[in-house]
Scaffold this active site. Structure first.
Site, PDB file in Angstrom:
ATOM      1  N   ASP A   1       0.830  -1.214   0.000  1.00  0.00           N
ATOM      2  CA  ASP A   1       0.000   0.000   0.000  1.00  0.00           C
ATOM      3  C   ASP A   1       0.871   1.273   0.000  1.00  0.00           C
ATOM      4  O   ASP A   1       0.367   2.349  -0.303  1.00  0.00           O
ATOM      5  CB  ASP A   1      -0.918   0.004   1.234  1.00  0.00           C
TER       6      ASP A   1
ATOM      7  N   LYS B   1       9.478  -0.516  -4.434  1.00  0.00           N
ATOM      8  CA  LYS B   1       8.457  -1.557  -4.595  1.00  0.00           C
ATOM      9  C   LYS B   1       7.669  -1.306  -5.886  1.00  0.00           C
ATOM     10  O   LYS B   1       7.310  -2.241  -6.593  1.00  0.00           O
ATOM     11  CB  LYS B   1       7.510  -1.602  -3.390  1.00  0.00           C
TER      12      LYS B   1
ATOM     13  N   TYR C   1      11.197   3.036   0.126  1.00  0.00           N
ATOM     14  CA  TYR C   1      10.618   1.679   0.120  1.00  0.00           C
ATOM     15  C   TYR C   1       9.496   1.596  -0.925  1.00  0.00           C
ATOM     16  O   TYR C   1       9.488   0.716  -1.786  1.00  0.00           O
ATOM     17  CB  TYR C   1      10.107   1.319   1.523  1.00  0.00           C
TER      18      TYR C   1
HETATM   19  N1  LIG Z   1       5.818  -6.363   6.310  1.00  0.00           N
HETATM   20  C1  LIG Z   1       4.802  -5.606   5.932  1.00  0.00           C
HETATM   21  O1  LIG Z   1       4.178  -4.884   6.723  1.00  0.00           O
HETATM   22  C2  LIG Z   1       4.358  -5.616   4.502  1.00  0.00           C
HETATM   23  C3  LIG Z   1       5.031  -6.347   3.561  1.00  0.00           C
HETATM   24  N2  LIG Z   1       4.632  -6.278   2.233  1.00  0.00           N
HETATM   25  C4  LIG Z   1       5.350  -7.069   1.231  1.00  0.00           C
HETATM   26  O2  LIG Z   1       5.052  -8.438   1.491  1.00  0.00           O
HETATM   27  C5  LIG Z   1       6.183  -9.251   1.152  1.00  0.00           C
HETATM   28  C6  LIG Z   1       6.533 -10.146   2.322  1.00  0.00           C
HETATM   29  O3  LIG Z   1       6.854  -9.322   3.435  1.00  0.00           O
HETATM   30  P1  LIG Z   1       7.393  -9.934   4.811  1.00  0.00           P
HETATM   31  O4  LIG Z   1       7.117 -11.380   4.881  1.00  0.00           O
HETATM   32  O5  LIG Z   1       6.943  -9.014   5.881  1.00  0.00           O
HETATM   33  O6  LIG Z   1       8.964  -9.712   4.590  1.00  0.00           O
HETATM   34  P2  LIG Z   1      10.140 -10.077   5.588  1.00  0.00           P
HETATM   35  O7  LIG Z   1      11.027  -8.871   5.680  1.00  0.00           O
HETATM   36  O8  LIG Z   1       9.604 -10.703   6.824  1.00  0.00           O
HETATM   37  O9  LIG Z   1      10.902 -11.247   4.779  1.00  0.00           O
HETATM   38  C7  LIG Z   1      11.700 -11.027   3.661  1.00  0.00           C
HETATM   39  C8  LIG Z   1      12.662 -12.193   3.549  1.00  0.00           C
HETATM   40  O10 LIG Z   1      13.482 -12.019   2.373  1.00  0.00           O
HETATM   41  C9  LIG Z   1      14.814 -12.418   2.726  1.00  0.00           C
HETATM   42  N3  LIG Z   1      15.815 -11.891   1.791  1.00  0.00           N
HETATM   43  C10 LIG Z   1      16.580 -10.788   1.931  1.00  0.00           C
HETATM   44  N4  LIG Z   1      17.432 -10.673   0.896  1.00  0.00           N
HETATM   45  C11 LIG Z   1      17.206 -11.739   0.091  1.00  0.00           C
HETATM   46  C12 LIG Z   1      17.793 -12.186  -1.131  1.00  0.00           C
HETATM   47  N5  LIG Z   1      18.759 -11.480  -1.726  1.00  0.00           N
HETATM   48  N6  LIG Z   1      17.350 -13.322  -1.679  1.00  0.00           N
HETATM   49  C13 LIG Z   1      16.370 -14.051  -1.076  1.00  0.00           C
HETATM   50  N7  LIG Z   1      15.783 -13.677   0.075  1.00  0.00           N
HETATM   51  C14 LIG Z   1      16.190 -12.532   0.653  1.00  0.00           C
HETATM   52  C15 LIG Z   1      14.947 -11.847   4.127  1.00  0.00           C
HETATM   53  O11 LIG Z   1      16.088 -12.380   4.786  1.00  0.00           O
HETATM   54  P3  LIG Z   1      16.805 -11.449   5.920  1.00  0.00           P
HETATM   55  O12 LIG Z   1      15.801 -11.256   6.990  1.00  0.00           O
HETATM   56  O13 LIG Z   1      17.955 -12.296   6.303  1.00  0.00           O
HETATM   57  O14 LIG Z   1      17.174 -10.159   5.236  1.00  0.00           O
HETATM   58  C16 LIG Z   1      13.627 -12.298   4.746  1.00  0.00           C
HETATM   59  O15 LIG Z   1      13.697 -13.631   5.223  1.00  0.00           O
HETATM   60  C17 LIG Z   1       7.269  -8.275   0.712  1.00  0.00           C
HETATM   61  O16 LIG Z   1       7.237  -8.161  -0.678  1.00  0.00           O
HETATM   62  C18 LIG Z   1       6.856  -6.949   1.323  1.00  0.00           C
HETATM   63  O17 LIG Z   1       7.320  -5.841   0.589  1.00  0.00           O
HETATM   64  C19 LIG Z   1       3.569  -5.538   1.818  1.00  0.00           C
HETATM   65  C20 LIG Z   1       2.851  -4.801   2.733  1.00  0.00           C
HETATM   66  C21 LIG Z   1       3.151  -4.832   4.150  1.00  0.00           C
HETATM   67  C1  LIG Z   2       6.671   1.878  17.392  1.00  0.00           C
HETATM   68  C2  LIG Z   2       5.678   2.988  17.141  1.00  0.00           C
HETATM   69  C3  LIG Z   2       5.264   3.276  15.858  1.00  0.00           C
HETATM   70  N1  LIG Z   2       4.375   4.267  15.635  1.00  0.00           N
HETATM   71  C4  LIG Z   2       3.937   4.555  14.258  1.00  0.00           C
HETATM   72  C5  LIG Z   2       5.035   4.828  13.251  1.00  0.00           C
HETATM   73  C6  LIG Z   2       4.409   4.453  11.948  1.00  0.00           C
HETATM   74  O1  LIG Z   2       3.704   5.550  11.408  1.00  0.00           O
HETATM   75  C7  LIG Z   2       3.431   3.368  12.336  1.00  0.00           C
HETATM   76  C8  LIG Z   2       3.860   1.968  11.912  1.00  0.00           C
HETATM   77  O2  LIG Z   2       5.123   1.720  12.389  1.00  0.00           O
HETATM   78  P1  LIG Z   2       6.108   0.666  11.785  1.00  0.00           P
HETATM   79  O3  LIG Z   2       7.387   1.370  11.502  1.00  0.00           O
HETATM   80  O4  LIG Z   2       6.116  -0.525  12.661  1.00  0.00           O
HETATM   81  O5  LIG Z   2       5.435   0.193  10.451  1.00  0.00           O
HETATM   82  P2  LIG Z   2       5.931   0.365   8.958  1.00  0.00           P
HETATM   83  O6  LIG Z   2       7.296  -0.183   8.848  1.00  0.00           O
HETATM   84  O7  LIG Z   2       5.679   1.713   8.437  1.00  0.00           O
HETATM   85  O8  LIG Z   2       4.897  -0.649   8.287  1.00  0.00           O
HETATM   86  C9  LIG Z   2       4.879  -0.762   6.894  1.00  0.00           C
HETATM   87  O9  LIG Z   2       5.819  -1.774   6.532  1.00  0.00           O
HETATM   88  C10 LIG Z   2       5.966  -1.913   5.127  1.00  0.00           C
HETATM   89  C11 LIG Z   2       6.962  -3.044   4.890  1.00  0.00           C
HETATM   90  C12 LIG Z   2       4.696  -1.992   4.394  1.00  0.00           C
HETATM   91  O10 LIG Z   2       4.662  -2.472   3.258  1.00  0.00           O
HETATM   92  C13 LIG Z   2       3.494  -1.266   4.933  1.00  0.00           C
HETATM   93  O11 LIG Z   2       2.276  -1.833   4.493  1.00  0.00           O
HETATM   94  C14 LIG Z   2       3.492  -1.159   6.432  1.00  0.00           C
HETATM   95  O12 LIG Z   2       3.145  -2.372   7.051  1.00  0.00           O
HETATM   96  O13 LIG Z   2       3.268   3.420  13.755  1.00  0.00           O
HETATM   97  C15 LIG Z   2       3.869   5.022  16.687  1.00  0.00           C
HETATM   98  O14 LIG Z   2       3.052   5.939  16.468  1.00  0.00           O
HETATM   99  N2  LIG Z   2       4.263   4.735  17.961  1.00  0.00           N
HETATM  100  C16 LIG Z   2       5.152   3.755  18.235  1.00  0.00           C
HETATM  101  O15 LIG Z   2       5.511   3.527  19.438  1.00  0.00           O
END
Ligand SMILES: NC(=O)C1=CN([C@@H]2O[C@H](COP(=O)(O)OP(=O)(O)OC[C@H]3O[C@@H](n4cnc5c(N)ncnc54)[C@H](OP(=O)(O)O)[C@@H]3O)[C@@H](O)[C@H]2O)C=CC1
Ligand SMILES: Cc1cn([C@H]2C[C@H](O)[C@@H](COP(=O)(O)OP(=O)(O)O[C@H]3O[C@@H](C)C(=O)[C@@H](O)[C@H]3O)O2)c(=O)[nH]c1=O
Length: 286
Positions: free
Chosen positions: A102, A129, A125
């Site tokens: 998002d 993406k 980021y």
């Molecule tokens: N987390 C969120 O809030 C959100 C995530 N997304 C998307 O969803 C997807 C999944 O997210 P999520 O599960 O949270 O991600 P994570 O960060 O939990 O997992 C990503 C994984 O990719 C691994 N990785 C890093 N570098 C490489 C590489 N070169 N080759 C292969 N693997 C690698 C990481 O390893 P290491 O930890 O060792 O670096 C980790 O295990 C992503 O595309 C993310 O952008 C979308 C919206 C929200």
């Molecule tokens: C820890 C903390 C965060 N926040 C706020 C900061 C931020 O605006 C929001 C979320 O914090 P985070 O940094 O944990 O979340 P954030 O890393 O921004 O999460 C995002 O991650 C990537 C990978 C995505 O793709 C998004 O969809 C979304 O999930 O909460 C507070 O207000 N108080 C707090 O104590």
């Protein structure tokens, strides 16, 4: 079907692994140590040695604030690595499911965002993406970009775990109430991805699909629900974005419209609070 999962040790990859036991498909789970998706030759070699029908790419650079300084690393993993995967899929006629975010939106909307809404990422980021999305969507492969939001799980690092840790350490916590989106349980997304993989609509060409849990929340609402469900006695106070400065700007509004995935793939989507309860129950089992 032979399914290759990349980035499998992260939140989403771990949820797919947890589901794989009950699946009739055959899975290979890889993270950077087994298959570094930055290495185009390694991917070519891997698919030469292992017959793969679908790749689910869960690897990403997800440290939103750190990405502001670490632009090249974020771009390499979020964009260039996707281009590596697309090339292999083109050569070998493999389908690709790639996950996006998002945070490709600028947050100025007031109505749930549909897939065709214009993107305008406001941080590194989100920008990288978006570049990754474009590699897939401009290709000729069969694939899907699934955008999701605010992902959490009992695996890995996420907002739910941060709030539970901070809530146990402090009596009071300020959390932003003017950024609005939808929390998504990675287990629900993992199930949805497997449904899409085997659905007849996932047949040819590339698709862009929105998926999150149902409902709407601010980070404040999300944090308050986490404390309530986990039974943590911490007072969550609503604060404004300006009172919690971070290196990366985040969208004020990034709620997505899920009509397309519901209609085309028949996906039923749980309400975010119900899924949060399930995840916290699961955490208690560990
Ligand atoms: N987390 C969120 O809030 C959100 C995530 N997304 C998307 O969803 C997807 C999944 O997210 P999520 O599960 O949270 O991600 P994570 O960060 O939990 O997992 C990503 C994984 O990719 C691994 N990785 C890093 N570098 C490489 C590489 N070169 N080759 C292969 N693997 C690698 C990481 O390893 P290491 O930890 O060792 O670096 C980790 O295990 C992503 O595309 C993310 O952008 C979308 C919206 C929200
Ligand atoms: C820890 C903390 C965060 N926040 C706020 C900061 C931020 O605006 C929001 C979320 O914090 P985070 O940094 O944990 O979340 P954030 O890393 O921004 O999460 C995002 O991650 C990537 C990978 C995505 O793709 C998004 O969809 C979304 O999930 O909460 C507070 O207000 N108080 C707090 O104590």
């Amino acid at each position: 079907m032979n399914i290759l999962v990349t980035g499998a040790n992260g939140q989403l990859g771990s949820e797919l692994r947890a589901l794989s036991d009950q699946s009739s498909h055959s899975f290979i789970f890889t993270d950077v140590n087994e298959l570094d998706i930055l290495n185009a030759d390694a991917i070519q070699e891997f698919v030469k040695n292992n017959p793969i029908d679908v790749i689910i790419n869960c690897a990403a650079y997800t440290a939103v604030d750190k990405a502001e300084e670490d632009v090249e690393t974020a771009r390499a993993l979020n964009a260039l690595a996707v281009s590596n995967l697309v090339s292999v899929c083109e050569d070998k006629n493999i389908k690709l499911i790639h996950i996006s975010t998002d945070y490709v939106f600028d947050g100025h909307n007031f109505k749930p965002l549909e897939e065709h809404c214009p993107v305008a990422p406001i941080g590194v980021y989100g920008k990288t993406k978006r570049e990754g999305e474009e590699y897939l969507l401009n290709s000729k492969i069969t694939g899907a970009v699934i955008r999701t939001s605010w992902l959490y799980s009992s695996y890995g690092n996420n907002f739910v775990k941060s709030m539970m840790r901070l809530g146990r350490e402090k009596n009071e916590l300020g959390v932003i109430f003017d950024q609005i989106g939808t929390p998504t349980y990675a287990a629900d997304l993992a199930q949805t991805i497997l449904t899409i993989c085997q659905h007849p609509s996932f047949g040819c060409g590339s698709k862009l699909i929105h998926y999150s849990n149902e409902g709407v929340a601010s980070w404040y609402d999300f944090a308050s629900a986490i404390m309530e469900i986990a039974g943590i006695d911490c007072c969550v106070k609503p604060i404004e974005t300006k009172d919690y400065p971070t290196p990366a700007a985040r969208p004020y509004y990034s709620v997505m419209n899920k009509a397309l995935i519901k209609e085309e793939f028949g996906i039923e989507i749980p309400y975010w609070r119900d899924s949060l309860r399930k995840c916290i129950e699961r955490m208690k089992e560990f």
